[in-house]
Design a protein around this motif. Structure first.
Motif, mmCIF file in Angstrom:
data_model
loop_
_atom_site.group_PDB
_atom_site.id
_atom_site.type_symbol
_atom_site.label_atom_id
_atom_site.label_comp_id
_atom_site.label_asym_id
_atom_site.label_seq_id
_atom_site.Cartn_x
_atom_site.Cartn_y
_atom_site.Cartn_z
ATOM 1 N N ASP A 24 0.846 -1.184 0.000
ATOM 2 C CA ASP A 24 0.000 0.000 0.000
ATOM 3 C C ASP A 24 0.885 1.238 0.000
ATOM 4 N N ASP A 26 0.786 4.626 1.467
ATOM 5 C CA ASP A 26 0.036 5.478 2.372
ATOM 6 C C ASP A 26 0.896 6.454 3.164
ATOM 7 N N ALA A 46 -1.812 8.503 5.176
ATOM 8 C CA ALA A 46 -3.190 8.463 4.709
ATOM 9 C C ALA A 46 -4.177 8.492 5.868
ATOM 10 N N VAL A 48 -7.439 7.406 6.226
ATOM 11 C CA VAL A 48 -8.550 6.651 5.651
ATOM 12 C C VAL A 48 -9.849 6.905 6.400
ATOM 13 N N PHE A 83 -11.639 -0.902 -1.479
ATOM 14 C CA PHE A 83 -11.232 0.397 -0.963
ATOM 15 C C PHE A 83 -9.996 0.850 -1.709
ATOM 16 N N PRO A 84 -9.754 2.061 -2.077
ATOM 17 C CA PRO A 84 -10.522 3.245 -1.685
ATOM 18 C C PRO A 84 -11.731 3.450 -2.571
#
Length: 89
Positions: A24, A26, A46, A48, A83-84
């Motif tokens: 990921d 992030d 991130a 989220v 997601f996202p």
């Protein structure tokens, strides 16, 4: 959080600090010149939570899993693969 609203920083040119084989992306960083021959470094992680509607199916999935778990052979994600979302709540 410290009570401040999330700021939209998408207009800045960010670079990922995650490695090439990261599962990921992030964490990001950006550097900008500021007066006095100085450089301001921003690091973003991130948020989220800002993208997930409280009580939604994704929220319940994340609450159940609590966190992502990475092993050498497998990944157990906190959030589903969908997601996202394509839009904010």
């Amino acid at each position: 959080m410290n009570g401040e609203p999330t700021r939209d920083l998408r207009g800045l040119l960010w670079a990922s600090i995650d490695n090439d084989d990261s599962r990921d992306m992030d964490q990001l960083t950006v550097a900008e010149a500021i007066p006095g021959d100085k450089v301001k470094i921003l690091v973003a992680v991130a948020d989220v939570d800002a993208l997930i509607k409280n009580g939604s199916a994704i929220d319940e999935h994340a609450r159940h899993n609590t966190t992502s778990v990475y092993t050498a052979a497998m990944i157990f994600p906190m959030l589903p693969k969908s997601f996202p979302p394509t839009s904010h709540p």
